[in-house]
Scaffold this motif. Sequence first.
Motif, mmCIF file in Angstrom:
data_model
loop_
_atom_site.group_PDB
_atom_site.id
_atom_site.type_symbol
_atom_site.label_atom_id
_atom_site.label_comp_id
_atom_site.label_asym_id
_atom_site.label_seq_id
_atom_site.Cartn_x
_atom_site.Cartn_y
_atom_site.Cartn_z
ATOM 1 N N TYR A 74 0.784 -1.283 -0.034
ATOM 2 C CA TYR A 74 -0.002 0.075 -0.177
ATOM 3 C C TYR A 74 0.707 1.259 0.087
ATOM 4 C CZ TYR A 74 -3.488 -3.211 1.507
ATOM 5 O OH TYR A 74 -4.516 -4.232 1.669
ATOM 6 N N MET A 75 2.204 1.266 0.711
ATOM 7 C CA MET A 75 2.761 2.284 0.856
ATOM 8 C C MET A 75 3.714 2.603 -0.439
ATOM 9 S SD MET A 75 2.058 2.806 3.890
ATOM 10 C CE MET A 75 3.201 4.023 4.578
ATOM 11 N N ASN A 76 4.025 3.527 -0.540
ATOM 12 C CA ASN A 76 5.048 4.116 -2.160
ATOM 13 C C ASN A 76 4.968 3.383 -3.129
ATOM 14 O OD1 ASN A 76 6.287 5.615 0.086
ATOM 15 N ND2 ASN A 76 7.449 3.765 0.720
ATOM 16 N N ILE A 77 3.769 3.089 -3.402
ATOM 17 C CA ILE A 77 3.484 2.284 -4.941
ATOM 18 C C ILE A 77 2.580 3.492 -5.684
ATOM 19 C CG2 ILE A 77 2.154 0.536 -6.119
ATOM 20 C CD1 ILE A 77 4.431 -0.678 -4.276
ATOM 21 N N ASP A 78 2.983 3.690 -6.844
ATOM 22 C CA ASP A 78 2.283 4.749 -7.556
ATOM 23 C C ASP A 78 1.295 4.326 -8.374
ATOM 24 O OD1 ASP A 78 4.270 7.065 -7.120
ATOM 25 O OD2 ASP A 78 5.562 5.600 -7.965
ATOM 26 N N GLY A 79 1.229 2.978 -8.641
ATOM 27 C CA GLY A 79 0.295 2.254 -9.550
ATOM 28 C C GLY A 79 0.077 0.851 -9.469
ATOM 29 N N TYR A 80 -0.938 0.369 -9.876
ATOM 30 C CA TYR A 80 -1.081 -1.316 -9.778
ATOM 31 C C TYR A 80 -1.587 -1.651 -10.949
ATOM 32 C CZ TYR A 80 -0.975 -0.188 -4.716
ATOM 33 O OH TYR A 80 -0.743 0.321 -3.614
ATOM 34 N N ILE A 81 -0.777 -2.763 -11.339
ATOM 35 C CA ILE A 81 -1.353 -3.474 -12.556
ATOM 36 C C ILE A 81 -2.009 -4.772 -12.185
ATOM 37 C CG2 ILE A 81 -0.652 -4.906 -14.660
ATOM 38 C CD1 ILE A 81 1.746 -3.083 -14.808
ATOM 39 N N LEU A 82 -3.286 -5.126 -12.279
ATOM 40 C CA LEU A 82 -4.009 -6.021 -11.466
ATOM 41 C C LEU A 82 -4.416 -7.003 -12.959
ATOM 42 C CD1 LEU A 82 -6.575 -4.424 -9.331
ATOM 43 C CD2 LEU A 82 -4.291 -4.907 -8.973
ATOM 44 N N VAL A 83 -3.814 -8.361 -12.784
ATOM 45 C CA VAL A 83 -3.598 -9.447 -13.715
ATOM 46 C C VAL A 83 -4.799 -10.545 -13.438
ATOM 47 C CG1 VAL A 83 -2.399 -10.486 -15.036
ATOM 48 C CG2 VAL A 83 -1.104 -8.480 -14.063
ATOM 49 N N TYR A 84 -5.280 -10.693 -14.320
ATOM 50 C CA TYR A 84 -6.216 -12.283 -14.371
ATOM 51 C C TYR A 84 -5.534 -13.029 -15.561
ATOM 52 C CZ TYR A 84 -9.651 -10.251 -17.362
ATOM 53 O OH TYR A 84 -10.109 -9.613 -18.441
ATOM 54 N N SER A 85 -5.974 -14.091 -15.748
ATOM 55 C CA SER A 85 -5.581 -14.880 -17.064
ATOM 56 C C SER A 85 -7.348 -15.240 -17.443
ATOM 57 C CB SER A 85 -4.883 -15.885 -16.767
ATOM 58 O OG SER A 85 -5.321 -16.947 -15.907
#
Length: 183
Positions: A74-85
């Motif tokens: 949660y800390m110091n992350i600028d962005g998230y790539i949320l991956v499913y298949s």
Amino acid sequence: MPAKQRKIALMGFRSVGKSSLTIQFVENQFVDSYDPTIENTFQKTVKIDGQEFVLQLVDTAGQDEYSILPQSYYMNIDGYILVYSVNSQKSFEVVQFVYDKLLDMKGNIGSIPVVLVGNKCDLGFEREVPVEAGKKMAEKWKVPFLEASAKENQSASKVFEQIVNTIERASGNVPEKNGCILS
Ligand SMILES: Nc1nc2c(ncn2[C@@H]2O[C@H](COP(=O)(O)OP(=O)(O)OP(=O)(O)O)[C@@H](O)[C@H]2O)c(=O)[nH]1
């Protein structure tokens, strides 16, 4: 302009291809064997629209619906790539769980840059998640959506460009663009 540092986390169920997308992007190769990730950080410098970015990519251990996400996600992350298949309905459910967790922890997700990725689109014959379902989810979240294949190197680098653009837009550095990218 000096290079900008951006830290991006890849999250999602086990074996959806988080490492493979990252390795395809960073090293331009695909590894067929499966080696579960504990946690790995990769770095790559890219130029997008004339601006240099030093990307730190946190390839997380796969999550499931019972995962307790460590504080570091949660800390110091600028962005998230949320991956499913696309060949796993379960992984599509897990990505929703992860999104909800981030929402809970971060409060207003509208301000958290996210890109939703349906990986393994080369496995069309095993498909369990229709393109429309991914699109619909992304529309609900108001985030960009792409289908990709780390194996066939389809959209792997686009995924990372897209998250960088989304981070930049969220921080007011790029004019708002409409719609989602789907390829
Ligand atoms: N057909 C196909 N297989 C893929 C693709 N991406 C990854 N794989 C395969 O899926 C398996 C898991 O890939 P990983 O990249 O290790 O998945 P991960 O999400 O990092 O897995 P965890 O470390 O458990 O979280 C490996 O055998 C890969 O070769 C893809 O786009 N298409």
